[in-house]
Design a protein around this motif. Structure first.
Motif, mmCIF file in Angstrom:
data_model
loop_
_atom_site.group_PDB
_atom_site.id
_atom_site.type_symbol
_atom_site.label_atom_id
_atom_site.label_comp_id
_atom_site.label_asym_id
_atom_site.label_seq_id
_atom_site.Cartn_x
_atom_site.Cartn_y
_atom_site.Cartn_z
ATOM 1 N N GLN A 453 0.826 -1.208 0.000
ATOM 2 C CA GLN A 453 0.000 0.000 0.000
ATOM 3 C C GLN A 453 0.858 1.255 0.000
ATOM 4 O O GLN A 453 0.574 2.220 -0.715
ATOM 5 N N ALA A 547 -14.096 -4.968 -1.115
ATOM 6 C CA ALA A 547 -13.053 -4.131 -0.500
ATOM 7 C C ALA A 547 -12.066 -5.021 0.263
ATOM 8 O O ALA A 547 -12.457 -5.780 1.139
ATOM 9 N N TYR A 549 -9.309 -3.643 1.802
ATOM 10 C CA TYR A 549 -8.870 -2.835 2.937
ATOM 11 C C TYR A 549 -9.872 -1.702 3.147
ATOM 12 O O TYR A 549 -10.637 -1.342 2.248
ATOM 13 N N PHE A 551 -10.856 2.090 3.331
ATOM 14 C CA PHE A 551 -10.369 3.332 2.729
ATOM 15 C C PHE A 551 -11.257 4.476 3.186
ATOM 16 O O PHE A 551 -12.483 4.401 3.093
ATOM 17 N N GLU A 563 -13.482 -2.749 4.886
ATOM 18 C CA GLU A 563 -12.915 -4.030 4.478
ATOM 19 C C GLU A 563 -13.999 -5.111 4.454
ATOM 20 O O GLU A 563 -14.766 -5.271 5.412
ATOM 21 N N TYR A 595 -7.154 -1.310 -3.508
ATOM 22 C CA TYR A 595 -7.904 -1.534 -2.283
ATOM 23 C C TYR A 595 -9.081 -2.487 -2.492
ATOM 24 O O TYR A 595 -9.731 -2.871 -1.527
#
Length: 611
Positions: A453, A547, A549, A551, A563, A595
């Motif tokens: 990331q 998703a 992660y 965001f 997430e 992501y």
């Protein structure tokens, strides 16, 4: 020449002289010790002096040392630091080669002197004892002789006296004989002791004392030689560092010869060059006709915004003065926001005549992207409040290019660092996979994802600054909606105060040429047109995404996701690192492609891309 024969009777003076010699040696040690302290103090002061004038890190002073004259001065300071080090070497060598050796030698010398004079005193005491025995024997012999003589005279007197009995005479005779025998014994004893004393005295003055004094003489001569050797060492210690000191001085001379005044002059140009062209002549304004302001083709406004439509919402343009323009002359009209295809410093279009205000306002509001222009207004306001824009648009073109290039280089180094860290984690994970007893490979997944990331963020940041750099250098067009989406992730970390729309509306000194009231007027009027964009037909979904992660979409045009959340994809990634998604009819926006896990529906119809 021997002290034993020449100075046989100067025992006390020799004792004083040898003590003076030891005191002299200790005085030399003290002198050298103080010299070493002076050298250390001098070296310390030189180092402090060099450190005092060294440029401080992360300061403006450090930037000034890019000039050859300043570099030469830094080299001189470094050479002086080495020069101080040689004085420390002098101090260390004198301490180890002179002070330590002489101090040890002084202790040995004192012990040897004490032993020699102890033997001398012992010989003196022995001869004095023999002399006392001789004197005692002599006095006894003298006394016995006198007693024998008196006894003989008494016997003769008694023998001549007729009135004395024969027994008394015999008694006097026997007494005289006894006295004579005692005198003879004393004489023999005296003679023996005298011979012994003469022998001891001869040995004392011709053997013992010469030997002792010879040892003392040799001891004193060694002391004198040692002082001479110490003086030579004292000089050699200085002589040994002379070549290195000479190199230090040669380094200073070389640094002085490396000064290039032409290069320093060029650095001054690079440091302060603005990149603007000098303003041209100001044309005559005829006030007998309706107000019509003209600007020469070579003015500063031509190089930045000529050919762009005017943006005015009423009121007079009362901006800041440009360089070298007198206060009684109004500045050139500010250019409107740049279109996506506008190229800074590109070919200039012909001058356009003023158009009705309503036409200008409609053209402004229908130009894409809407968010792009209003963010530029926010940046302009932050400039007026004293904040530093992220794209350094408050700097002249040349200085801005240098700052952007520097930022790109820094980001490239950070990306390389993160990539090295990722490679290291990957190798460690491979080791864990091959040898599970060393660790759990799954424990590194979170760290590996975090590093990935970071790399993605740094790459997007680099692309953003490279786009700004390309704009300054005139290689690429102004930022489009695609570049705006790339920078959306970082506007949450940095104040969203940078945009090319505002860049085209500023004067060379980075300040706006429009009044703040005009900006406020634009913002108020723009809110009336928000519904036009809200009423657009929504794009159809072309797939779904999950998703990976969380965001936080804190900027305009982005959307927050959690997430594991599943959403609709309405526009796939076009190579800019962003994917457009929708949660429901009212919530849609962009998220970083890294992501989410995208699953496109190949049978979807009516899918279209919005750029």
């Amino acid at each position: 020449m021997s002290w034993g024969t020449e100075l046989w009777d100067q025992f006390d003076n020799l004792e004083k002289h040898t003590q003076w010699g030891i005191d002299t040696l200790e005085k030399c040690i003290k002198f050298v010790k103080e010299r070493t302290e002076i050298e250390l103090s001098y070296a310390k002061q030189l180092r402090n002096l060099s450190k005092k004038y060294q440029p401080k890190k992360n300061s403006k002073e450090e930037e000034e040392y890019k000039y050859t004259s300043c570099k030469a001065f830094i080299s001189t300071l470094n050479e002086m630091n080495d020069y101080a080090g040689q004085h420390e070497v002098i101090s260390e060598n004198m301490a180890s080669q002179i002070i330590v050796d002489l101090a040890r030698y002084v202790q040995e010398l004192k012990q040897e002197r004490k032993s020699n004079f102890h033997d001398g005193r012992k010989a003196q005491q022995h001869i004095e004892t023999c002399w006392k025995q001789l004197e005692s024997s002599k006095r006894r012999f003298e006394r016995d002789c006198k007693e024998a003589d008196r006894a003989q005279q008494y016997f003769e007197k008694m023998d001549a006296d007729i009135n004395v009995t024969k027994a008394d005479v015999e008694k006097a005779r026997q007494q005289a004989q006894i006295r004579h025998q005692m005198a003879e014994d004393s004489k023999a004893d005296y003679s023996s002791i005298l011979q012994k004393f003469n022998h001891e005295q001869h040995e004392y003055y011709h053997t013992h004392i010469p030997n002792i004094f010879q040892k003392i003489q040799e001891m004193e001569e060694r002391r004198i030689v040692r002082i001479g050797e110490s003086m030579k060492t004292y000089a050699e210690v200085d002589r040994q560092v002379i070549p290195i000191i000479g190199k230090c001085l040669d380094g200073i001379v070389k640094a002085a010869e490396s000064i290039d005044q032409k290069n320093d002059s060029q650095l001054v140009i690079e440091a302060y060059k603005s990149g603007f062209e000098p303003p041209g002549d100001i044309e005559f304004e005829d006030y007998t006709q309706p107000m019509k302001r003209t600007v020469s083709d070579n003015s500063l406004s031509n190089s930045r915004g000529e050919g762009k439509p005017d943006l005015k919402f009423g009121g007079k343009s009362k901006g800041k003065l440009w360089p070298f323009i007198k206060k009684n002359k109004p500045p050139p009209p500010p250019p409107a926001s740049a279109s996506p295809s506008a190229v800074p410093n590109g070919p200039q279009s012909p001058k356009q005549q003023k158009e009705p205000l309503s036409h200008r306002f409609n053209e402004f509001m229908t130009s894409k992207p809407k968010i792009h222009c209003f963010r530029s207004l926010k940046r302009g306001l932050s400039l007026k409040l004293g904040a530093t824009p992220e794209d350094f648009s408050n700097l002249p073109p040349e200085q801005r290019r240098k700052k952007l290039q520097q930022k790109v280089d820094e980001l490239s180094k950070e990306i390389q660092k993160e990539m090295d860290q990722r490679d290291a984690i990957t190798k460690m994970k491979d080791v864990y996979l091959k040898n599970p007893q060393m660790g759990d490979p799954a424990s590194l997944d979170h760290k590996l994802a975090e590093v990935s990331q970071n790399i993605e963020k740094l790459r997007l940041e680099t692309q953003k600054f490279e786009a700004w750099l390309a704009e300054v250098e005139g290689r690429l067009p102004a930022r489009s909606e695609q570049m705006r989406r790339q920078s959306g992730l970082y506007d949450s970390q940095n104040p969203p105060t940078v945009n090319n729309c505002a860049q085209d509306r500023e004067s060379p000194d980075g300040s706006y040429t429009e009044e703040q009231s005009q900006e406020s007027e634009v913002k108020v009027l723009a809110t009336d047109f928000d519904d036009e964009f809200d009423d657009e037909e929504p794009l159809p979904a072309i797939g779904t995404c999950k998703a990976l992660y969380t965001f936080e979409g804190q900027n305009e045009g982005t959307i927050s996701v959690v997430e594991g959340e599943t959403l609709y994809v309405i526009e796939e990634d076009k190579g800019d690192g962003w994917t457009r998604i929708r949660r429901n009819e009212d919530e849609e926006g962009y998220v970083p492609t890294s992501y989410v896990e995208v699953c496109l529906d190949k049978n979807a119809k009516g899918a279209k891309t919005y750029i």
